[in-house]
Scaffold this motif. Sequence first.
Motif, PDB file in Angstrom:
ATOM      1  N   PHE A   4       0.846  -1.191   0.000  1.00 56.16           N
ATOM      2  CA  PHE A   4       0.000   0.000   0.000  1.00 56.16           C
ATOM      3  C   PHE A   4       0.882   1.242   0.000  1.00 56.16           C
ATOM      4  O   PHE A   4       1.969   1.244   0.589  1.00 56.16           O
ATOM      5  CB  PHE A   4      -0.902   0.024   1.239  1.00 56.16           C
ATOM      6  CG  PHE A   4      -1.933  -1.065   1.245  1.00 56.16           C
ATOM      7  CD1 PHE A   4      -3.034  -1.005   0.400  1.00 56.16           C
ATOM      8  CD2 PHE A   4      -1.804  -2.153   2.090  1.00 56.16           C
ATOM      9  CE1 PHE A   4      -3.980  -2.019   0.398  1.00 56.16           C
ATOM     10  CE2 PHE A   4      -2.755  -3.168   2.103  1.00 56.16           C
ATOM     11  CZ  PHE A   4      -3.838  -3.090   1.246  1.00 56.16           C
ATOM     12  N   ASN A   5       0.413   2.299  -0.655  1.00 54.32           N
ATOM     13  CA  ASN A   5       1.150   3.557  -0.672  1.00 54.32           C
ATOM     14  C   ASN A   5       1.099   4.230   0.698  1.00 54.32           C
ATOM     15  O   ASN A   5       0.239   3.922   1.530  1.00 54.32           O
ATOM     16  CB  ASN A   5       0.577   4.492  -1.745  1.00 54.32           C
ATOM     17  CG  ASN A   5       0.840   3.976  -3.141  1.00 54.32           C
ATOM     18  OD1 ASN A   5       1.750   3.179  -3.369  1.00 54.32           O
ATOM     19  ND2 ASN A   5       0.035   4.413  -4.090  1.00 54.32           N
ATOM     20  N   ALA A   6       2.002   5.170   0.927  1.00 53.08           N
ATOM     21  CA  ALA A   6       2.052   5.929   2.179  1.00 53.08           C
ATOM     22  C   ALA A   6       0.723   6.631   2.424  1.00 53.08           C
ATOM     23  O   ALA A   6      -0.009   6.943   1.480  1.00 53.08           O
ATOM     24  CB  ALA A   6       3.179   6.950   2.117  1.00 53.08           C
ATOM     25  N   ASP A   7       0.400   6.885   3.675  1.00 46.58           N
ATOM     26  CA  ASP A   7      -0.819   7.564   4.132  1.00 46.58           C
ATOM     27  C   ASP A   7      -2.065   6.700   4.040  1.00 46.58           C
ATOM     28  O   ASP A   7      -3.177   7.193   4.160  1.00 46.58           O
ATOM     29  CB  ASP A   7      -1.040   8.907   3.411  1.00 46.58           C
ATOM     30  CG  ASP A   7       0.065   9.900   3.705  1.00 46.58           C
ATOM     31  OD1 ASP A   7       0.557   9.901   4.853  1.00 46.58           O
ATOM     32  OD2 ASP A   7       0.437  10.674   2.811  1.00 46.58           O
ATOM     33  N   SER A   8      -1.928   5.403   3.845  1.00 48.99           N
ATOM     34  CA  SER A   8      -3.055   4.475   3.943  1.00 48.99           C
ATOM     35  C   SER A   8      -3.299   4.215   5.430  1.00 48.99           C
ATOM     36  O   SER A   8      -2.375   4.307   6.233  1.00 48.99           O
ATOM     37  CB  SER A   8      -2.736   3.157   3.241  1.00 48.99           C
ATOM     38  OG  SER A   8      -2.491   3.380   1.867  1.00 48.99           O
ATOM     39  N   PHE A   9      -4.555   3.924   5.817  1.00 47.76           N
ATOM     40  CA  PHE A   9      -4.811   3.670   7.234  1.00 47.76           C
ATOM     41  C   PHE A   9      -5.997   2.743   7.447  1.00 47.76           C
ATOM     42  O   PHE A   9      -6.822   2.549   6.568  1.00 47.76           O
ATOM     43  CB  PHE A   9      -5.030   4.982   8.013  1.00 47.76           C
ATOM     44  CG  PHE A   9      -6.296   5.701   7.659  1.00 47.76           C
ATOM     45  CD1 PHE A   9      -7.502   5.384   8.276  1.00 47.76           C
ATOM     46  CD2 PHE A   9      -6.289   6.719   6.716  1.00 47.76           C
ATOM     47  CE1 PHE A   9      -8.672   6.050   7.959  1.00 47.76           C
ATOM     48  CE2 PHE A   9      -7.458   7.387   6.401  1.00 47.76           C
ATOM     49  CZ  PHE A   9      -8.639   7.061   7.014  1.00 47.76           C
ATOM     50  N   ILE A  10      -6.063   2.189   8.663  1.00 48.41           N
ATOM     51  CA  ILE A  10      -7.132   1.317   9.090  1.00 48.41           C
ATOM     52  C   ILE A  10      -7.628   1.823  10.438  1.00 48.41           C
ATOM     53  O   ILE A  10      -6.826   2.123  11.325  1.00 48.41           O
ATOM     54  CB  ILE A  10      -6.665  -0.142   9.255  1.00 48.41           C
ATOM     55  CG1 ILE A  10      -6.157  -0.700   7.949  1.00 48.41           C
ATOM     56  CG2 ILE A  10      -7.768  -1.010   9.821  1.00 48.41           C
ATOM     57  CD1 ILE A  10      -5.459  -2.035   8.085  1.00 48.41           C
ATOM     58  N   GLN A  11      -8.953   1.920  10.608  1.00 52.52           N
ATOM     59  CA  GLN A  11      -9.553   2.220  11.896  1.00 52.52           C
ATOM     60  C   GLN A  11     -10.449   1.040  12.249  1.00 52.52           C
ATOM     61  O   GLN A  11     -11.276   0.633  11.433  1.00 52.52           O
ATOM     62  CB  GLN A  11     -10.390   3.499  11.852  1.00 52.52           C
ATOM     63  CG  GLN A  11      -9.551   4.745  11.669  1.00 52.52           C
ATOM     64  CD  GLN A  11     -10.410   5.986  11.583  1.00 52.52           C
ATOM     65  OE1 GLN A  11     -11.505   5.958  11.048  1.00 52.52           O
ATOM     66  NE2 GLN A  11      -9.890   7.073  12.086  1.00 52.52           N
ATOM     67  N   VAL A  12     -10.279   0.491  13.442  1.00 53.62           N
ATOM     68  CA  VAL A  12     -11.050  -0.663  13.882  1.00 53.62           C
ATOM     69  C   VAL A  12     -11.908  -0.270  15.066  1.00 53.62           C
ATOM     70  O   VAL A  12     -11.406   0.286  16.048  1.00 53.62           O
ATOM     71  CB  VAL A  12     -10.126  -1.841  14.272  1.00 53.62           C
ATOM     72  CG1 VAL A  12     -10.934  -3.035  14.730  1.00 53.62           C
ATOM     73  CG2 VAL A  12      -9.225  -2.228  13.099  1.00 53.62           C
ATOM     74  N   TYR A  13     -13.201  -0.543  14.970  1.00 48.18           N
ATOM     75  CA  TYR A  13     -14.151  -0.296  16.052  1.00 48.18           C
ATOM     76  C   TYR A  13     -14.741  -1.642  16.446  1.00 48.18           C
ATOM     77  O   TYR A  13     -15.012  -2.475  15.587  1.00 48.18           O
ATOM     78  CB  TYR A  13     -15.283   0.632  15.595  1.00 48.18           C
ATOM     79  CG  TYR A  13     -14.792   1.960  15.081  1.00 48.18           C
ATOM     80  CD1 TYR A  13     -14.641   3.027  15.934  1.00 48.18           C
ATOM     81  CD2 TYR A  13     -14.468   2.124  13.731  1.00 48.18           C
ATOM     82  CE1 TYR A  13     -14.195   4.255  15.467  1.00 48.18           C
ATOM     83  CE2 TYR A  13     -14.021   3.344  13.253  1.00 48.18           C
ATOM     84  CZ  TYR A  13     -13.879   4.409  14.126  1.00 48.18           C
ATOM     85  OH  TYR A  13     -13.430   5.596  13.659  1.00 48.18           O
ATOM     86  N   GLY A  14     -14.944  -1.876  17.717  1.00 45.79           N
ATOM     87  CA  GLY A  14     -15.468  -3.169  18.092  1.00 45.79           C
ATOM     88  C   GLY A  14     -16.122  -3.165  19.440  1.00 45.79           C
ATOM     89  O   GLY A  14     -16.090  -2.178  20.170  1.00 45.79           O
ATOM     90  N   SER A  15     -16.732  -4.291  19.733  1.00 39.99           N
ATOM     91  CA  SER A  15     -17.333  -4.486  21.038  1.00 39.99           C
ATOM     92  C   SER A  15     -17.100  -5.922  21.467  1.00 39.99           C
ATOM     93  O   SER A  15     -16.821  -6.789  20.654  1.00 39.99           O
ATOM     94  CB  SER A  15     -18.844  -4.191  20.986  1.00 39.99           C
ATOM     95  OG  SER A  15     -19.481  -5.109  20.148  1.00 39.99           O
TER      96      SER A  15
END
Length: 134
Positions: free
Chosen positions: A121-132
């Motif tokens: 993946f190129n720079a500045d890619s991101f993942i946000q994970v929300y969970g319960s």
Amino acid sequence: RILFYSQGASSVSSLRIKFNGDVANYGYKSFMYYTAESTGNNSAYISLLNTPNASSTFVTIDIFNYATSTTATPPKLVTWTGTTGAFSPVSNHTIFSGSGMWNNTTTTISQIQFQVSGQTFNADSFIQVYGSSY
């Protein structure tokens, strides 16, 4: 829920997801423009976007990752929807969606791996994970 954004990939590639490093037991059906694009049965991954591209991509993924002590752990069910495309011209944007599962009934998901067909993946890619917790 997972929010994933990529500034693109190092070269043209498809977008895939795996759980806990497992290389089998996946099934999926993906759609592009609400038309069936690809299907995987007993696959090595879930293909979120099978049509190769190197453009920016945003996808929202929902995962049912439930564990129970009274019965067998159910399969992990996955749905997603996303968009990808170049910034110019605007008409190059693509909408994609799908559903799938990881048929592992002995463990819950503790690791999520995004892949782009062996590329990076190129720079500045991101993942946000929300969970319960259930």
